[in-house]
Scaffold this active site. Sequence first.
Site: not given
Ligand code: BG6
Length: 462
Positions: A151, A213
């Site tokens: 994402h 990420h």
């Molecule tokens: C997710 C992880 O992919 O990303 C989580 O599994 C994390 O552990 C999250 O909290 C963070 O996403 P964002 O968009 O809030 O930075």
Amino acid sequence: SRKLLPALVQLQAGNAFHERSYILGVGRTPMRDADFRERVQAPVELLERCFFQVVDYEDAATYATLAARLNELDRVHTVAHRRVLYLATPPGVAQIVVERLGASGLSSTSNDGWVRVVLEKPFGSDLASAKRMHQVLSGVFDESQIYRIDHYLGKDTVQNLLVFRFANAIYEPIWNRNYIDHVQISVAESEGVGRRAGYFDRTGLLRDMVQNHLLQLLCLTAMEPPCTMHECFMRDEKVQVLAAVAPLSPADGQRCSVRGQYAAGQIGDEVVRGYRSEPGIAADSAIETFTALRLEVDNWRWQGVPFYLRAGKRLARRSSEIVVQFKAVPASVLQPLIAAQLTPNRLHFQLQPAEGIQLRFETKAPGPQLRVRTAAMQFNYAEAFGGPPPDAYARLLLDVMLGDATLFLRQDWIEHAWTVLAPVLEYWSHDARDLAFYPAGSWGPAESTQLLARDAREWLAK
Ligand code: BG6
């Protein structure tokens, strides 16, 4: 309910969800359509198109029932067999679900329609398991049907890294080892493990955040310009970055990686417990909630430029950012000031929250004396565009429906990412003695500071 359904609601609000489309929730929890609708906070017109089917992931008969239900819903909504199968399943279940989908024919594309499958990370837990999962997946789905979601790639501020780099001509000539001293990529969260103990305590932060990420952010920062944004060129260039990451040796595992776990502490006014005292977490868990790494991308553009990666839970505040630190001036002509008194330029991409970009540069402070002060040019997303960036999942779900895989991961990227991290995982697997504890609400363990101090540098985001 936290990410996907709100994203669909957003798409519908923006008229991007076709009026004949419907949503079939599928899960083990016994629920009727009405119960499911109660859980979905959506406007009535969308709620009427929400349904629920109870399944047993293992049971082949379940999938026949599911297929019949989908066919019936297709008929009622007069849609032509165009299906997105979104597997928001626990990691251990994905494989069996894929196999059963294949055996039941639910993976097959019919003449006038299509079937696409969306998978969430973690894509395996190491290189070997990622390959095994891929084997199963590619036995059932054609590669063109597979959408592996990260994402972070759906975030506008992350996509803006490419626009910043490739829609502006002035940065490209300095975007290399001649001008850049080092790069820092930080994804800090103030949240703890929350209600995901079962998943997280088997996964850890390196696999949960870094393997996907953070390495994606590294790729977008370091990649060469692709010839176009077409998905194959984009994904090729990203793979090249990972392929160029200098392999860490076992000794580097110790020198270039830090793993930490949060102890009790305080975030703002809230006193919070340590990781080992969280519900569902083993009292002696050695799982990391913090990671810092030092990597080098050993190619013509970046040789010798360290990339420091850091991510953690229960840190002082939520902040994802990339800092590009430029080199100092070679010598000072501004006598009596010496070069060390001049602050090197710095580009700061604030990915979330307070989304924006900042460029720091030196200016002359007013007055007859020669004094230099650091100033900043600032771009603020909300100010410029009148609000926060749109939701990442909405964008990505729309892309799946449109059949655009540019922002999704390719298997070879995933395998390269595991290869990059393999020495760290190997080193960590032997001995948990180096697990460093940090108080919740801090910026991680002292070892993280030392990682940069060894290079006479410090973390710039704090
Ligand atoms: C997710 C992880 O992919 O990303 C989580 O599994 C994390 O552990 C999250 O909290 C963070 O996403 P964002 O968009 O809030 O930075």
